[in-house]
Design a protein around this motif. Structure first.
Motif, short mmCIF file in Angstrom:
data_model
loop_
_atom_site.label_atom_id
_atom_site.label_comp_id
_atom_site.label_asym_id
_atom_site.label_seq_id
_atom_site.Cartn_x
_atom_site.Cartn_y
_atom_site.Cartn_z
N ILE A 36 -35.93 -13.59 10.51
CA ILE A 36 -35.96 -13.07 11.24
C ILE A 36 -36.86 -12.21 10.57
O ILE A 36 -37.58 -11.12 9.34
N VAL A 37 -38.75 -11.85 10.94
CA VAL A 37 -39.76 -11.27 10.41
C VAL A 37 -39.92 -10.04 11.79
O VAL A 37 -40.07 -10.46 12.95
N VAL A 38 -39.99 -8.79 11.06
CA VAL A 38 -39.88 -7.75 11.35
C VAL A 38 -41.46 -6.94 11.19
O VAL A 38 -42.15 -6.99 10.47
N GLU A 55 -40.64 -21.88 16.18
CA GLU A 55 -39.35 -21.41 16.36
C GLU A 55 -38.88 -21.04 14.70
O GLU A 55 -37.30 -21.13 15.34
N ALA A 56 -39.07 -21.81 14.23
CA ALA A 56 -38.50 -22.06 12.61
C ALA A 56 -38.39 -20.59 12.25
O ALA A 56 -37.24 -20.18 11.31
N ILE A 57 -38.81 -19.30 12.92
CA ILE A 57 -38.49 -17.71 12.63
C ILE A 57 -38.34 -17.13 13.67
O ILE A 57 -38.48 -17.84 15.05
N THR A 58 -37.70 -16.00 13.44
CA THR A 58 -37.77 -14.93 14.72
C THR A 58 -38.75 -14.27 13.99
O THR A 58 -38.79 -14.00 13.64
N TYR A 59 -39.72 -13.60 15.25
CA TYR A 59 -40.58 -12.92 15.39
C TYR A 59 -40.52 -11.59 16.30
O TYR A 59 -40.06 -12.20 17.42
N VAL A 60 -40.62 -10.37 15.65
CA VAL A 60 -39.91 -9.55 16.10
C VAL A 60 -41.21 -8.18 16.00
O VAL A 60 -41.39 -8.03 15.14
N ARG A 61 -41.65 -8.26 16.60
CA ARG A 61 -43.42 -6.99 16.83
C ARG A 61 -42.85 -5.41 17.92
O ARG A 61 -42.46 -5.46 18.61
N ARG A 62 -43.55 -4.59 17.00
CA ARG A 62 -43.45 -3.49 17.69
C ARG A 62 -44.51 -3.26 17.43
O ARG A 62 -45.51 -3.69 16.42
N GLU A 63 -45.74 -1.55 18.47
CA GLU A 63 -47.15 -2.23 18.54
C GLU A 63 -47.08 -0.82 17.48
O GLU A 63 -48.17 -0.16 16.61
N ARG A 64 -46.45 0.21 17.07
CA ARG A 64 -45.92 1.75 15.74
C ARG A 64 -44.79 1.02 14.50
O ARG A 64 -43.92 0.65 14.98
N LEU A 73 -33.98 -2.37 9.69
CA LEU A 73 -32.60 -2.13 10.70
C LEU A 73 -32.98 -3.29 11.86
O LEU A 73 -31.28 -3.80 12.53
N GLU A 74 -34.07 -3.34 12.75
CA GLU A 74 -33.99 -3.98 13.91
C GLU A 74 -33.74 -5.19 13.16
O GLU A 74 -32.99 -5.94 14.59
N GLY A 75 -34.71 -5.81 12.43
CA GLY A 75 -33.37 -7.20 12.08
C GLY A 75 -32.24 -7.11 11.88
O GLY A 75 -31.74 -8.40 11.98
#
Length: 153
Positions: A36-38, A55-64, A73-75
């Motif tokens: 999981i990459v945050v 799809e080999a990873i989960t990518y989570v993005r926030r703008e800030r 924590l988010e991961g």
């Protein structure tokens, strides 16, 4: 994907040039892991780099950006595994690292911690080993010792 034995959470911010090796060494584990990459607000090529892994990873993005602790924590909140490994985007791990960590767990173990080699990537020279001065060997240690070491007071 089979049920992952561990989740690996990688926080990142504007370090697209470092991210591929952290992701790849996480994907190369000898046990099934979800990665999981945050990303909290990168303005470089981080989204493109993460996207190249599909799809080999989960990518989570926030703008800030709120820093690595909030990324971790988010991961963890996105993790589906019982065990979570927290690392940085400039870390890479040996292929057997997660497998060896998982072997250390028993009902009395809260977390597994290891020394870390600091390596010059271009020469592969080890220039430092962190944490080995107070964790000299594999084993179980009393929680009080670790609390003193990690406590800011």
């Amino acid at each position: 994907m089979k049920q992952a034995k561990a989740s690996i959470v990688i926080p990142t911010y504007n370090r697209a040039h470092l991210l591929p090796k952290a992701i790849q060494t996480s994907l190369n584990q000898t046990v099934e892991c979800e990665v999981i990459v945050v990303d909290h607000g990168s303005s470089d090529d981080t989204p493109k780099v993460a996207g190249s892994f599909g799809e080999a990873i989960t990518y989570v993005r926030r703008e800030r950006d709120f820093g690595p602790h909030f990324c971790w924590l988010e991961g963890v909140l996105h993790a589906s595994s019982e065990f979570v490994h927290l690392q940085f985007d400039d870390d890479w791990i040996e292929e057997t690292f997660i497998e060896e960590c998982l072997q250390r767990f028993d009902p009395e173990t809260g977390f597994v911690f290891s020394a870390a080699r600091i390596v010059l990537e271009n020469t592969k020279q080890v220039i430092d080993i962190q944490f080995d001065d107070w964790l000299p060997e594999t084993g179980s240690y009393p929680v009080g010792m670790l609390e003193k070491r990690f406590s800011p007071l």
